[in-house]
Design an enzyme around this catalytic site. Structure first.
Site, short mmCIF file in Angstrom:
data_model
loop_
_atom_site.label_atom_id
_atom_site.label_comp_id
_atom_site.label_asym_id
_atom_site.label_seq_id
_atom_site.Cartn_x
_atom_site.Cartn_y
_atom_site.Cartn_z
N ILE A 12 0.84 -1.19 0.00
CA ILE A 12 0.00 0.00 0.00
C ILE A 12 0.87 1.25 0.00
O ILE A 12 2.00 1.23 0.51
CB ILE A 12 -0.96 -0.01 1.22
N CYS A 13 0.37 2.30 -0.62
CA CYS A 13 1.01 3.61 -0.60
C CYS A 13 2.43 3.54 -1.19
O CYS A 13 2.63 3.02 -2.28
CB CYS A 13 1.00 4.15 0.83
N GLY A 14 3.42 4.05 -0.48
CA GLY A 14 4.78 4.11 -0.99
C GLY A 14 5.38 2.76 -1.31
O GLY A 14 6.29 2.66 -2.14
#
Length: 217
Positions: free
Chosen positions: A117-119
């Site tokens: 998730i995300c970065g």
């Protein structure tokens, strides 16, 4: 909310002989992104084991100090049910977390699922893991900035599962958890949909469906 409605769809909390789920932890990790997933995996009987770059404590972006259960070098895909990679500032500012992206490739090559998730999605993009898999992230141009070759497989969705890989952007921790719970069979069908509507949309009708589906467990 009753304990039954809040509990996972499988397991009795003793592990049930399942392999553990490994949660990566590192300095600046976004500690809000994986809470729904790990809470309901634990309720379903999965042991959650934290994995750091080393055995030394790390500090999340919210200031939480986490003592890893083990170091990344001690984790083998065959001993795991799932590897979860949360976002962190370090994914975009240094190469320090590249070993976690390489580990994700090893897990997927071994047939063990990975959720990022995300970065962490940018870390997988740099590693080439997203080139041949449908995926999502914060926004398409965020991943494009990595120079990866998978732009054509980007999907504008809250969360995406392609085979054993789950991806999501930073604003979708509930959708991220939904895909993980589906992948590991904790919830499915109407029950999974109700779980998502309850925690994402605060839908009171979803609570009734979830309570009925989990009654007696």
């Amino acid at each position: 909310m009753t304990r039954e409605a809040m509990s996972g769809g499988r397991g009795d909390g003793d592990g049930g002989g399942r392999k553990p789920v490994h949660l990566a932890v590192y300095d600046s990790l976004a500690d809000w992104e994986t809470g729904h997933a790990t809470a309901y995996l634990a309720r379903a009987g999965y042991e959650i084991r934290t994995v750091g770059p080393t055995p030394e404590p790390v500090v999340s972006i919210g200031g939480l100090r986490v003592q890893p259960d083990l170091a990344l070098t001690d984790v083998r895909p065959q001993d795991s049910a799932l590897l979860i990679l949360p976002g962190a500032d370090l994914w975009d500012t240094t190469d320090d977390l590249a070993p976690f992206a390489r580990a994700a490739r090893r897990f997927l090559d071994a047939g063990v699922p990975v959720a990022a998730i995300c970065g962490a999605t940018a870390g997988l993009a740099r590693e080439g893991v997203l080139d041949e898999r449908d995926h999502t992230g914060a926004v398409s141009f965020y991943l494009a900035a990595t120079g990866y070759g998978g732009g054509g497989r980007y999907v504008d969705a809250d969360a995406v599962t392609d085979g054993g890989l789950v991806t999501a952007g930073p604003t979708e921790p509930v959708a991220f958890a939904r895909e993980i719970l589906r992948l590991l069979g904790v919830y499915e069908g109407e029950t999974l949909d109700a779980w998502y509507r309850l925690f994402h949309d605060s839908d009171p009708q979803a609570y009734a469906v979830l309570e009925k589906a989990t009654a007696g467990r």
